[in-house]
Design an enzyme around this catalytic site. Structure first.
Site, short mmCIF file in Angstrom:
data_model
loop_
_atom_site.label_atom_id
_atom_site.label_comp_id
_atom_site.label_asym_id
_atom_site.label_seq_id
_atom_site.Cartn_x
_atom_site.Cartn_y
_atom_site.Cartn_z
CE LYS A 172 -3.85 -2.25 0.91
NZ LYS A 172 -3.82 -3.65 0.67
C1 LIG Z 1 -4.56 -4.92 0.32
C2 LIG Z 1 -3.78 -6.00 0.43
C3 LIG Z 1 -3.97 -7.03 -0.36
C4 LIG Z 1 -5.31 -7.14 -1.41
O1 LIG Z 1 -4.92 -6.10 -2.45
P1 LIG Z 1 -6.15 -5.51 -3.08
O2 LIG Z 1 -5.65 -4.30 -4.04
O3 LIG Z 1 -7.37 -4.96 -2.09
O4 LIG Z 1 -6.81 -6.54 -3.90
C5 LIG Z 1 -3.04 -8.24 -0.49
N1 LIG Z 1 -2.22 -8.27 0.24
C6 LIG Z 1 -1.79 -7.44 1.26
C7 LIG Z 1 -0.41 -7.62 2.09
C8 LIG Z 1 -2.50 -6.15 1.29
O5 LIG Z 1 -2.21 -5.33 2.08
#
Ligand SMILES: *Cc1c(COP(=O)(O)O)cnc(C)c1O
Length: 497
Positions: free
Chosen positions: A113
């Site tokens: 993120k």
């Molecule tokens: C948010 C997240 C996901 C999922 O990603 P999306 O974009 O919501 O599909 C997978 N792995 C981790 C560690 C995340 O923080």
């Protein structure tokens, strides 16, 4: 480049408007009118650039209302070693022959993120300036664990903004909770909700489109925006690392320019894999986009049958950032796949809201199966995968990434496909220490969270990220827990209106 709303294709805004608004007033998501296409030479050239330059290049295709200097201001501030552990920002590790881990967790909060949330505050404040907005921007976030912390780090003490994060009380890992409760900054707020992630997200979406709340903010010189992947400013930075990874592999001689790859993404809200879809349609040669889910496998069923049905048991798993039954970004994909048929999108998402279920048309079903493959993996197999990857390749991965590796191995077994493959590695194993350590050692240990971190460090030889090690000594600042129906009054109360 203009952006439409998925619920009304007559809506036409520029990127600064799309980014500041976050979501369209009709409840739809902003989608670029067309997908810009790169030539093979342009893709090759990306491999020679620094990450900030790669990002600036990709953004210049989408944020056409930004000047070059504005884009550079954003990219140079976000993608530097001030914020990321490594110079190349998105590191590629070789798991085994022809299989590459795209490590997206070397940022300040140790999850992918950060790749988007380090730059979103710059996009947002720059956009606000461009459209002469003199309102305070209030960021409301619903998080399944990682977005919340990454958004808090990105927005802390950013002038002209404040941020309020909601997370499901029992739906995040102890480390994630501690990261959020100890958050520093003078413009931040964090609150737990008695409910799951979907409750958090539905509440936030409802507040965004509540005209009474909107007016109250307006009267007080404020406006909402979103740091969730419903915001285009969150999604566009994620396209960069897929193009980057392909170009780097070409540069390193691992693949030939034009050679197809598979991309595997552990998926929750469908943001990260949608970014891979955009990268594909911009010209990255992709054979299959492989959508990996945990036992909350609503997307596996959807891709394989064309029926989206959220009426099912919700499970809290060891990969909590994927514990989601309503994947928001699917709406963008379906808008593209129906050739911008906003009537169909309204019909399907109206059904989803009313009945929790919809079924797409046959041509969309065919397109889904053509572009995607989907599988899922339960907690037991996730842990077994972490163990096996460690034993076989001396590589320690987090629970979400392990889901992706397992689903990929199942895919390979059932298809015999030997196409080279990029797996998105989405979090540091230290963020999910309990499950990771249990998997590595094959047993549960009764030691503190921080002792678990130390033990993983011994086994994995991976350095513990400083940001996680420091948490031990930080005071907790935020302890509020509310019922899910109280979200709106909590928001207004926090804002003092
Ligand atoms: C948010 C997240 C996901 C999922 O990603 P999306 O974009 O919501 O599909 C997978 N792995 C981790 C560690 C995340 O923080």
């Amino acid at each position: 480049m203009f952006y439409n709303s998925t619920r009304n294709s007559d809506v036409k805004v520029n990127s600064a408007q799309a980014i500041t608004q976050g979501i369209s007033a009709d409840g739809g998501l902003f989608v670029p009118e067309e997908i810009p296409v790169l030539t093979p030479d342009e893709i090759k050239a990306v491999g020679e650039m620094k990450y900030a330059d790669k990002a600036a290049f990709v953004f210049s295709k989408f944020l056409t209302d930004f000047t070059e200097a504005e884009i550079r201001y954003c990219t140079d501030n976000a993608y530097s070693t001030k914020n990321f552990e490594t110079e190349c920002i998105a590191e590629i590790a070789h798991l085994f022959d022809g299989t590459y881990m795209l490590e997206l967790w070397h940022g300040p909060t140790c999850a992918f993120k950060d790749m988007a949330l380090q730059i979103l505050p710059y996009f947002l404040t720059t956009s606000a300036k461009k459209i002469n907005l003199d309102k305070k921007i209030v960021i409301l976030v619903a998080t399944s664990g990682d977005t919340g912390k990454a958004a808090l780090e990105g927005f802390k003490d950013v002038e002209g903004t404040s941020i309020l994060v909601f997370y499901p009380e029992d739906g995040v890992s102890p480390m994630q909770k501690r990261q959020m409760k100890t958050q520093e900054g003078n413009n931040v707020g964090v609150c737990a909700l008695k409910g799951n992630f979907d409750d958090c997200q539905n509440g936030v979406k409802a507040i965004f489109t509540d005209s009474e709340v909107k007016k109250a903010l307006d009267d007080n010189g404020m406006m909402f925006s979103s740091a969730n992947s419903i915001n285009w400013g969150r999604l566009v930075p994620q396209i960069v690392y897929y193009i980057s990874a392909y170009a780097e592999l070409v540069k390193d001689g691992e693949i030939a320019l034009g050679e197809k790859v598979n991309i595997v993404v552990p998926t929750g809200n469908f943001g990260n894999i949608l970014a891979a879809y955009y990268a594909k349609h911009m010209g990255i040669p992709v054979n299959k986009l492989i959508c990996a889910s945990n036992i909350n496998n609503v997307l596996t069923d959807f891709i394989n049958t064309g029926v989206y049905d959220r009426n099912r048991q919700f499970y809290a798993t060891v990969s909590p950032s994927m514990d989601i039954l309503i994947s928001s970004n699917l709406e963008r994909l379906l808008y593209i796949m129906t050739d911008k048929n906003d009537k169909l999108i309204n019909e399907w998402f109206g059904k989803l809201a009313a009945e929790g279920k919809y079924e797409v048309s046959d041509d969309v079903k065919a397109k889904l199966l053509d572009e995607f493959s989907a599988g899922y993996c339960d907690d037991e197999h996730t842990k077994a995968a972490i163990h096996e990857i460690y034993e076989k390749y001396s590589y320690t991965c987090d629970t979400h990434t392990a889901v992706a590796v397992k689903v990929y191995e199942d895919y390979k077994k059932s298809t015999g496909d030997t196409t080279k493959t990029i797996i998105a590695s989405t979090a540091s194993p230290y963020k999910f220490s309990a499950a990771v350590l249990e998997s590595l050692e094959g047993k549960n240990s009764d030691i503190s969270e921080y002792d678990k971190v130390d033990r993983i460090a011994e086994l994995s030889k991976l350095p513990v990220p400083a940001a996680l090690a420091d948490l031990k000594n930080k005071p907790e600042r935020f302890g509020d827990v509310i019922a899910k129906d109280d979200q709106k009054s909590y928001v207004l109360g926090t804002l003092g209106i």
